[in-house]
Enzyme design. Structure first.
Site, PDB file in Angstrom:
ATOM      1  N   ASP A 110       0.875  -1.163   0.000  1.00 21.35           N
ATOM      2  CA  ASP A 110       0.000   0.000   0.000  1.00 21.35           C
ATOM      3  C   ASP A 110       0.922   1.226   0.000  1.00 21.35           C
ATOM      4  O   ASP A 110       2.146   1.111   0.071  1.00 21.35           O
ATOM      5  CB  ASP A 110      -0.961  -0.012   1.186  1.00 21.35           C
ATOM      6  CG  ASP A 110      -2.191   0.876   0.915  1.00 21.35           C
ATOM      7  OD1 ASP A 110      -2.128   1.731  -0.003  1.00 21.35           O
ATOM      8  OD2 ASP A 110      -3.207   0.744   1.615  1.00 21.35           O
TER       9      ASP A 110
HETATM   10  C1  NOJ Z   1      -3.938   4.039   0.246  1.00 21.22           C
HETATM   11  C2  NOJ Z   1      -5.135   3.150   0.359  1.00 21.22           C
HETATM   12  O1  NOJ Z   1      -5.077   2.417   1.569  1.00 21.22           O
HETATM   13  C3  NOJ Z   1      -5.282   2.178  -0.792  1.00 21.22           C
HETATM   14  O2  NOJ Z   1      -6.493   1.495  -0.659  1.00 21.22           O
HETATM   15  C4  NOJ Z   1      -5.184   2.909  -2.098  1.00 21.22           C
HETATM   16  O3  NOJ Z   1      -5.395   2.023  -3.166  1.00 21.22           O
HETATM   17  C5  NOJ Z   1      -3.831   3.569  -2.174  1.00 21.22           C
HETATM   18  N1  NOJ Z   1      -3.712   4.525  -1.100  1.00 21.22           N
HETATM   19  C6  NOJ Z   1      -3.588   4.273  -3.518  1.00 21.22           C
HETATM   20  O4  NOJ Z   1      -4.354   5.408  -3.614  1.00 21.22           O
END
Ligand code: NOJ
Length: 741
Positions: A273
């Site tokens: 993530d």
């Molecule tokens: C953080 C989030 O937790 C995740 O779900 C998301 O896809 C990413 N950022 C990218 O934006």
């Protein structure tokens, strides 16, 4: 991969089988890559600056994927740099959070889950894929299939709720929808089930907080939706931010290598993530970003999102012998395999010649259908709904009646509020000239505490035959990092409802929110309650059709609605304690002053909130009524490889043609470990005309009664099972059957 899951979970088109020719291409390309180019493929950056600013790293082969770029010209230009100006011409993989639609916004996933309609959910993901791929996006960070049993957690909005089976079915449907019939279709986008794993169990419902999920619970409750997504052929996975029992998911070799690769045979790639690799430093799991990179690749991460620790430290870690070249090569193989499967080497550029597919009529129609099916009728006293010809004047109040941005819901980056159709607009159109619509919002936005307009709203209510009160949450109150400790209506919305209710006119409360809210008090003051979650672009016309009876509500709660936040966690598939509560006990007002010390009957409940929730899982009314009868089982004693057939009669006992979501629950009564009091195992949507009766069948292979038992083995244990067929998780008569050796 054998299709071990029920048909409804696995489109056994499933994962693409290893293609020898494709693997040969991967190996040939890998053999030509320098160590830096390999690590470059493992690096994902967020789009920045102008094309020239990004060209340098792309030309050098230092980036494999870009996220957050949606402009087709820029995507095309960046791809041209990668394909024509980098040494090996490896195309970029362009990624975006396309969560519940790209431009045409569908209800938030929690709302879609309320439809219990996997075909519709698949169609929604297909629409999103068609729109997103048209600009060159070929990878979405969805579906989010975190089991969430705590509505304080803002991200409950992005998932399918509390239930493992429902989330498994819906997650697999979304994977199929995004990825289409083949990844190589230019209108397909790679899915990325997230967040692997356990993220929804954040302590206290606070985003990013630690989780403490033991292996058995992990395997029985949190992992199955991800397994279903693998069976449906998900191309990639994203790890979660949380540490589970001290191990951040980004550094968890048990989940990433043992479960995902070895047990499920996943051959796509895993992305971190956002900066979750280097965040292992803040977790106290890595001393610095170099150790974070080491722990992430060792655990099984293939691509790092935005935190650059791979690019900065992997060369050195390889030189020091701490990371084997084979680990890097495998990660790069996984990434290239998906790029080849997506057909990116043959078709790297968005097709600028095609007419725009955004907001196509069919897309809007699908979004409207989804909004209709995701609405849940929680209360409808004296048949207040649907509104009939007797209603001549309608008062519309509340901050969400005409809030085009708010009804889109969380994590919408590309949907435009100018395309939103609000309930106010749609009700005016539907009501036509014969009905007078008075609009007095009373409050400007959901958190508005300035009650100055409430008197005007109440005056409007006094002049009307019925009041429609649109309340809930602005979209920014749910989603990532938007958690709440209090789930009552925010701002002065409660006061607004109380004021319009004091007029004595029937109040229909229409809620749009990102989570279940504790609306017991407002429901008591209302004649009817229609709960929509955030319904998306077409929410207005969908709600108008429901209110006026052109459509009949059919949605069911995908998550338990608590009476009060203090009851959380409250979910239907809990274990019985040794001292189970009775449903009705709420003793706080019956305990005498100066009462002697007593354990009050020793049951597991709250003095002030009792045991029952406000609305149970699977609950939702209709304008008609349904009768369940004549439940019969194919056998009362089954062997482990048998299939149990459950037949029952479902009758529409009311006045409207309508759809019921019939649900099948089971309970394993005695096992080597305590099992949930009920578990959803099947559901189906059945449409019946007034008076019509149909025999409905559920087939349940006994193998689906398996669970991870005391020996951490997935088995069906012989013994007695309870079975219920009903319209929600708390109704129905129990039938029993046995599984024999
Ligand atoms: C953080 C989030 O937790 C995740 O779900 C998301 O896809 C990413 N950022 C990218 O934006």
């Amino acid at each position: 991969m054998a299709c071990l899951l029920p048909a409804v979970l696995a489109s056994c088109s499933g994962p693409e089988p290893k293609d020898k020719a494709l693997e040969a291409k991967v190996e040939k390309l890998l053999a030509r890559m320098t160590p830096e180019e390999k690590i470059g493929q493992m690096n994902q950056v967020s789009s920045y600056g102008n094309i020239e600013d990004m060209s340098g790293i792309i030309k050098k082969g230092e980036v494999g994927s870009i996220l957050n770029e949606v402009d087709p010209q820029r995507i095309s230009a960046l791809q041209h740099v990668a394909v024509e100006e980098s040494r090996l011409g490896i195309p970029l993989l362009i990624a975006r959070d396309v969560i519940h639609g790209f431009r045409t916004i569908f209800p938030i996933p929690l709302g879609q889950a309320a439809s219990f309609d996997p075909e519709l959910v698949e169609e929604g993901a297909r629409v999103a894929a068609i729109e997103a791929s048209s600009v060159g996006i070929r990878w979405t960070f969805a579906p989010m299939i975190d089991i969430a049993r705590d509505p304080r957690w803002g991200r409950i909005a992005e998932g399918c709720g509390e239930d493992t089976y429902l989330t498994s079915v819906m997650g697999a449907a979304m994977v199929r929808g995004f990825q289409g019939h083949a990844l190589s279709d230019p209108a397909s986008i790679a899915a990325c089930p997230k967040h692997f794993v356990g993220y929804g169990a954040a302590e206290g419902g606070r985003d990013y907080a630690s989780t403490f999920i033991p292996e058995r619970l992990m395997r029985n409750v949190y992992l199955p939706p991800f397994e279903a997504a693998a069976r449906a052929g998900a191309a990639t996975y994203m790890v979660s931010f949380n540490d589970n029992d001290g191990v951040p998911s980004t550094g968890n070799a048990f989940t990433l290598r043992q479960v995902l690769r070895d047990e499920w045979g996943f051959d796509g790639f895993v992305v971190t993530d956002w900066a979750s690799a280097t965040e292992m430093v803040a977790h106290g799991f890595a001393a610095d970003s170099k150790e974070a990179a080491l722990k992430a690749v060792q655990a099984g991460i293939d691509m790092e999102m935005v935190s650059y620790s791979f690019v900065r430290h992997l060369p050195e870690l390889i030189a020091e012998g701490k990371v084997k070249q084979s680990v890097i090569d495998n990660a790069v193989r996984n990434i290239l395999r998906i790029k080849y499967r997506l057909g990116l080497f043959d078709h790297p550029y968005p097709d600028g010649q095609q007419p725009s597919v955004m907001y196509a009529e069919a897309h809007l129609a699908a979004a409207k259908k989804a909004a209709v099916e995701s609405a849940i009728l929680l209360k409808n006293d004296k048949e207040t709904l649907p509104l009939t010809g007797k209603v001549k004047t309608i008062a519309i109040v509340g901050p969400l009646a005409d809030a085009p941005y708010e009804q889109l819901g969380t994590w919408v980056f590309d949907g435009e509020k100018t395309h939103t159709q609000t309930p106010l607009q749609a009700i005016r159109e539907t009501a036509g000239d014969k009905v007078q619509v008075i609009y007095e919002p009373g409050l400007a936005y959901s958190r508005d505490k300035n009650g100055a307009g409430i008197a005007r709203a109440a005056a409007a209510a006094a002049r009307a035959d019925v009041v429609l009160a649109f309340v809930g949450e602005e979209s920014i109150l749910s989603g990532e990092a938007h958690c709440l400790a209090d789930l009552n209506l925010v701002g002065a919305q409660s006061e607004l409802i109380a004021a319009v209710a004091r007029t004595g006119k029937p109040v229909v409360t229409v809620v749009m929110a990102g989570r279940p809210l504790t609306i017991g008090k407002e429901a008591d003051l209302s004649a009817a309650v229609l709960y929509n979650f955030h319904p998306g672009t077409m929410g207005g016309p969908a709600i108008a059709d429901l209110l006026f009876g052109k459509e009949v509500p059919s949605g069911k709660t995908p998550v338990t609605f608590p009476k009060t936040a203090g009851q959380i966690p409250v979910y239907y598939a809990h274990h019985n304690t040794g001292r189970p509560a009775t449903r009705t006990e709420t003793l706080i007002d019956r305990i005498p002053v100066d009462a002697g010390q007593t354990s009050l009957g020793n049951t597991s409940f709250y003095l002030d909130a009792g045991f029952d929730p406000l609305y149970p899982f699977g609950y939702g009314l209709s304008y008609t009524t349904f009768g369940y009868s004549n439940i019969r089982l194919s056998s009362s004693a089954l062997k482990k490889d048998d299939v149990l057939s459950v037949l029952f009669d479902l009758e529409n006992t009311g006045k409207y043609t309508a759809t019921e979501i019939a649900q099948l629950y089971v309970q394993d009564k005695v096992a080597s470990v305590a099992r949930p009091v009920k578990e959803l195992k099947r559901f189906t949507r059945v449409t019946l005309e007034p008076g019509e009766k149909k025999t409905v069948a559920f087939d349940l292979p006994v193998s689906e009664l398996a669970f991870w038992n005391i020996n951490m083995a997935k088995v069906v244990e012989p013994g007695e099972f309870g079975l219920w067929v009903a319209g929600d998780s708390q109704s129905g008569e129990e039938t029993v059957f046995k599984v024999i050796d």
